[in-house]
Design a protein around this motif. Sequence first.
Motif, PDB file in Angstrom:
ATOM      1  N   PRO A   1       0.857  -1.196   0.000  1.00  0.00           N
ATOM      2  CA  PRO A   1       0.000   0.000   0.000  1.00  0.00           C
ATOM      3  C   PRO A   1       0.885   1.235   0.000  1.00  0.00           C
ATOM      4  O   PRO A   1       1.761   1.379   0.845  1.00  0.00           O
ATOM      5  N   ASP A   2       0.672   2.096  -0.969  1.00  0.00           N
ATOM      6  CA  ASP A   2       1.637   3.176  -1.196  1.00  0.00           C
ATOM      7  C   ASP A   2       1.088   4.561  -0.910  1.00  0.00           C
ATOM      8  O   ASP A   2       1.824   5.442  -0.481  1.00  0.00           O
ATOM      9  N   ILE A   3      -0.215   4.744  -1.164  1.00  0.00           N
ATOM     10  CA  ILE A   3      -0.713   6.117  -1.140  1.00  0.00           C
ATOM     11  C   ILE A   3      -2.180   6.161  -0.717  1.00  0.00           C
ATOM     12  O   ILE A   3      -2.986   5.322  -1.118  1.00  0.00           O
ATOM     13  N   GLY A   4      -2.495   7.131   0.128  1.00  0.00           N
ATOM     14  CA  GLY A   4      -3.866   7.367   0.564  1.00  0.00           C
ATOM     15  C   GLY A   4      -4.076   8.864   0.729  1.00  0.00           C
ATOM     16  O   GLY A   4      -3.167   9.660   0.504  1.00  0.00           O
ATOM     17  N   VAL A   5      -5.294   9.266   1.119  1.00  0.00           N
ATOM     18  CA  VAL A   5      -5.568  10.684   1.374  1.00  0.00           C
ATOM     19  C   VAL A   5      -6.371  10.850   2.657  1.00  0.00           C
ATOM     20  O   VAL A   5      -7.217  10.012   2.980  1.00  0.00           O
ATOM     21  N   ALA A   6      -6.083  11.947   3.361  1.00  0.00           N
ATOM     22  CA  ALA A   6      -6.692  12.200   4.663  1.00  0.00           C
ATOM     23  C   ALA A   6      -7.224  13.624   4.735  1.00  0.00           C
ATOM     24  O   ALA A   6      -6.927  14.470   3.890  1.00  0.00           O
ATOM     25  N   LEU A   7      -7.982  13.882   5.785  1.00  0.00           N
ATOM     26  CA  LEU A   7      -8.526  15.211   6.059  1.00  0.00           C
ATOM     27  C   LEU A   7      -7.684  15.888   7.134  1.00  0.00           C
ATOM     28  O   LEU A   7      -7.527  15.352   8.239  1.00  0.00           O
ATOM     29  N   ASN A   8      -7.148  17.040   6.802  1.00  0.00           N
ATOM     30  CA  ASN A   8      -6.417  17.860   7.765  1.00  0.00           C
ATOM     31  C   ASN A   8      -7.379  18.293   8.875  1.00  0.00           C
ATOM     32  O   ASN A   8      -8.430  18.881   8.603  1.00  0.00           O
ATOM     33  N   ALA A   9      -7.030  18.014  10.106  1.00  0.00           N
ATOM     34  CA  ALA A   9      -7.903  18.347  11.233  1.00  0.00           C
ATOM     35  C   ALA A   9      -8.162  19.851  11.348  1.00  0.00           C
ATOM     36  O   ALA A   9      -9.160  20.265  11.945  1.00  0.00           O
ATOM     37  N   LYS A  10      -7.292  20.660  10.757  1.00  0.00           N
ATOM     38  CA  LYS A  10      -7.456  22.115  10.832  1.00  0.00           C
ATOM     39  C   LYS A  10      -8.079  22.711   9.564  1.00  0.00           C
ATOM     40  O   LYS A  10      -8.109  23.934   9.412  1.00  0.00           O
ATOM     41  N   SER A  11      -8.576  21.857   8.676  1.00  0.00           N
ATOM     42  CA  SER A  11      -9.225  22.372   7.468  1.00  0.00           C
ATOM     43  C   SER A  11     -10.449  23.200   7.859  1.00  0.00           C
ATOM     44  O   SER A  11     -11.224  22.820   8.737  1.00  0.00           O
ATOM     45  N   THR A  12     -10.626  24.315   7.184  1.00  0.00           N
ATOM     46  CA  THR A  12     -11.796  25.174   7.431  1.00  0.00           C
ATOM     47  C   THR A  12     -12.952  24.785   6.504  1.00  0.00           C
ATOM     48  O   THR A  12     -14.000  25.420   6.516  1.00  0.00           O
ATOM     49  N   HIS A  13     -12.721  23.760   5.685  1.00  0.00           N
ATOM     50  CA  HIS A  13     -13.768  23.300   4.766  1.00  0.00           C
ATOM     51  C   HIS A  13     -13.940  21.790   4.913  1.00  0.00           C
ATOM     52  O   HIS A  13     -13.889  21.040   3.936  1.00  0.00           O
ATOM     53  N   ALA A  14     -14.157  21.348   6.132  1.00  0.00           N
ATOM     54  CA  ALA A  14     -14.174  19.915   6.433  1.00  0.00           C
ATOM     55  C   ALA A  14     -15.272  19.171   5.676  1.00  0.00           C
ATOM     56  O   ALA A  14     -15.053  18.062   5.174  1.00  0.00           O
ATOM     57  N   GLU A  15     -16.471  19.764   5.578  1.00  0.00           N
ATOM     58  CA  GLU A  15     -17.580  19.057   4.926  1.00  0.00           C
ATOM     59  C   GLU A  15     -17.311  18.869   3.435  1.00  0.00           C
ATOM     60  O   GLU A  15     -17.579  17.802   2.872  1.00  0.00           O
ATOM     61  N   GLU A  16     -16.782  19.902   2.798  1.00  0.00           N
ATOM     62  CA  GLU A  16     -16.446  19.782   1.379  1.00  0.00           C
ATOM     63  C   GLU A  16     -15.308  18.784   1.179  1.00  0.00           C
ATOM     64  O   GLU A  16     -15.310  18.001   0.213  1.00  0.00           O
ATOM     65  N   ALA A  17     -14.341  18.803   2.105  1.00  0.00           N
ATOM     66  CA  ALA A  17     -13.216  17.866   2.011  1.00  0.00           C
ATOM     67  C   ALA A  17     -13.691  16.427   2.154  1.00  0.00           C
ATOM     68  O   ALA A  17     -13.196  15.524   1.471  1.00  0.00           O
ATOM     69  N   LYS A  18     -14.680  16.211   3.029  1.00  0.00           N
ATOM     70  CA  LYS A  18     -15.229  14.861   3.200  1.00  0.00           C
ATOM     71  C   LYS A  18     -15.928  14.389   1.924  1.00  0.00           C
ATOM     72  O   LYS A  18     -15.877  13.202   1.580  1.00  0.00           O
ATOM     73  N   LYS A  19     -16.568  15.319   1.215  1.00  0.00           N
ATOM     74  CA  LYS A  19     -17.186  14.960  -0.069  1.00  0.00           C
ATOM     75  C   LYS A  19     -16.125  14.461  -1.040  1.00  0.00           C
ATOM     76  O   LYS A  19     -16.317  13.478  -1.767  1.00  0.00           O
ATOM     77  N   PHE A  20     -14.989  15.163  -1.049  1.00  0.00           N
ATOM     78  CA  PHE A  20     -13.905  14.759  -1.942  1.00  0.00           C
ATOM     79  C   PHE A  20     -13.350  13.391  -1.532  1.00  0.00           C
ATOM     80  O   PHE A  20     -13.125  12.523  -2.384  1.00  0.00           O
ATOM     81  N   LEU A  21     -13.142  13.181  -0.232  1.00  0.00           N
ATOM     82  CA  LEU A  21     -12.614  11.905   0.239  1.00  0.00           C
ATOM     83  C   LEU A  21     -13.568  10.754  -0.085  1.00  0.00           C
ATOM     84  O   LEU A  21     -13.131   9.657  -0.461  1.00  0.00           O
ATOM     85  N   SER A  22     -14.860  10.983   0.068  1.00  0.00           N
ATOM     86  CA  SER A  22     -15.835   9.945  -0.281  1.00  0.00           C
ATOM     87  C   SER A  22     -15.777   9.618  -1.770  1.00  0.00           C
ATOM     88  O   SER A  22     -15.932   8.458  -2.176  1.00  0.00           O
ATOM     89  N   TRP A  23     -15.535  10.643  -2.590  1.00  0.00           N
ATOM     90  CA  TRP A  23     -15.404  10.407  -4.029  1.00  0.00           C
ATOM     91  C   TRP A  23     -14.140   9.597  -4.335  1.00  0.00           C
ATOM     92  O   TRP A  23     -14.154   8.698  -5.185  1.00  0.00           O
ATOM     93  N   VAL A  24     -13.054   9.884  -3.625  1.00  0.00           N
ATOM     94  CA  VAL A  24     -11.821   9.108  -3.799  1.00  0.00           C
ATOM     95  C   VAL A  24     -12.055   7.642  -3.430  1.00  0.00           C
ATOM     96  O   VAL A  24     -11.423   6.739  -3.980  1.00  0.00           O
ATOM     97  N   ALA A  25     -12.989   7.402  -2.507  1.00  0.00           N
ATOM     98  CA  ALA A  25     -13.314   6.026  -2.092  1.00  0.00           C
ATOM     99  C   ALA A  25     -14.258   5.325  -3.064  1.00  0.00           C
ATOM    100  O   ALA A  25     -14.576   4.157  -2.861  1.00  0.00           O
ATOM    101  N   SER A  26     -14.656   6.006  -4.134  1.00  0.00           N
ATOM    102  CA  SER A  26     -15.662   5.454  -5.052  1.00  0.00           C
ATOM    103  C   SER A  26     -15.032   4.627  -6.169  1.00  0.00           C
ATOM    104  O   SER A  26     -13.869   4.819  -6.522  1.00  0.00           O
ATOM    105  N   PRO A  27     -15.802   3.726  -6.772  1.00  0.00           N
ATOM    106  CA  PRO A  27     -15.319   2.976  -7.940  1.00  0.00           C
ATOM    107  C   PRO A  27     -14.945   3.883  -9.104  1.00  0.00           C
ATOM    108  O   PRO A  27     -14.037   3.566  -9.874  1.00  0.00           O
ATOM    109  N   GLU A  28     -15.635   5.020  -9.247  1.00  0.00           N
ATOM    110  CA  GLU A  28     -15.327   5.951 -10.343  1.00  0.00           C
ATOM    111  C   GLU A  28     -13.886   6.445 -10.238  1.00  0.00           C
ATOM    112  O   GLU A  28     -13.131   6.436 -11.218  1.00  0.00           O
ATOM    113  N   PHE A  29     -13.497   6.877  -9.030  1.00  0.00           N
ATOM    114  CA  PHE A  29     -12.128   7.346  -8.843  1.00  0.00           C
ATOM    115  C   PHE A  29     -11.131   6.217  -9.076  1.00  0.00           C
ATOM    116  O   PHE A  29     -10.090   6.405  -9.721  1.00  0.00           O
ATOM    117  N   ALA A  30     -11.440   5.026  -8.546  1.00  0.00           N
ATOM    118  CA  ALA A  30     -10.535   3.883  -8.689  1.00  0.00           C
ATOM    119  C   ALA A  30     -10.235   3.614 -10.155  1.00  0.00           C
ATOM    120  O   ALA A  30      -9.079   3.365 -10.533  1.00  0.00           O
TER     121      ALA A  30
END
Length: 419
Positions: free
Chosen positions: A300-329
């Motif tokens: 396992p080489d690469i993943g993505v996380a949410l910075n705890a200090k992000s001021t746009h946490a909800e939008e960032a979570k949308k992006f992370l959920s998309w990265v977890a999708s079959p479309e992104f894969a």
Amino acid sequence: MKNTALKSLLLASSLLTSAGLVHAADVTLTVESWRNDDLQIWQEKIIPAFEAKNPGIKIVFSPTAPTEYNASLNAKLDAGSAGDIITCRPFDASLELFNKKQLVDITSLPGMENFSAVAKAAWTTDDGKSTFCVPMASVIHGFIYNKDAFDKLGISVPKTEDEFFAALDKIKADGTYIPLAMGTKDLWEAATMGYQNIGPNYWKGEEGREALIAGKQKLTDPEWVKPYEELAKWKPYLGDGFEAQTYSDSQNLFTLGRAAIYPAGSWEIALFNTQAQFKMGAFPPPVPKAGDQGYISDHPDIGVALNAKSTHAEEAKKFLSWVASPEFADIYANALPGFFSLNSNPVKMSDPLAQEFVSWRGPYKSTVRSTYQILSRGTPNLENETWVESANVINGTDTPQVAAQKLQKGLDSWYKPAK
């Protein structure tokens, strides 16, 4: 008059807002990464695909040079200036960030159900309770070879160690090609392309790695010394001046057609496809003897996380959920052949060399690099020391036994296996 005009303007603004005609400003999310080679792919494929389905969210991919990434990211996180999305290295480096509360627990993030426990292991706490990065891809180790050279010399793909060295002897005797394109100047190349590539066949992948963590095996045991003995035998096949040869030198020797075999990580595929003017193939690490179970480093080489200090946490979570999708894969695995999806949904890949690597997952047992989890949390760092000793063994400045003793002594100085 001025008051009347101002009132009219305010009324018009109010009417527009209530009618939904005025939109809030777009939110921009910044992605921190070490993958500067991927900038074009993010700009042309990944970002447009996400933004098309998520109006109002803009993505900026902001990579740092790979060798500078960890230090740069740590400094930014400490200063509170890091981007919203943090690209994660596997295991201990990212776990430390999570333990410092700089990354958010995303265990229950929509989309995480698309990954197995094994796929998430590199970004999950030791107790298995919290996952903090969305898995993006793994890389597989093996050997890439020049098919034209093999055809010209009448060499078949080697399946055992004896066949491997017989092929090297034949290539060397012919004299047209350097048998193996690998150097020791950059240290990590000797360990990653060498020791961690062929080693799992000897320590039996996860069985040996877990035994080492548990203290049931030591680096001085035969299954850990034997790969160094094999690696020491590579020296005559590496070509003149390999001690001063950098990683990029090795890549160039192979893609220019001057070397026949390249000890490889699958991440080379995209670059080699653009540079090599000959047909390429790949084979997994040859087993010690015919009939042995084979093992591959499917790391396992690469993943993505949410910075705890992000001021746009909800939008960032949308992006992370998309990265977890079959479309992104599907987008990622085909845009970057050699980075293999960890998503449970199968991805059909168009690149034949990538298909060759990933086909090994069935008959060969997968493992991860032996130094990455737990065993490099102290000083001396086992990963970095393995770089040094792998180069020393190939150079002939340390015997395999001496190298193993040094590594075990360093590990014993700080690591006490849990009872």
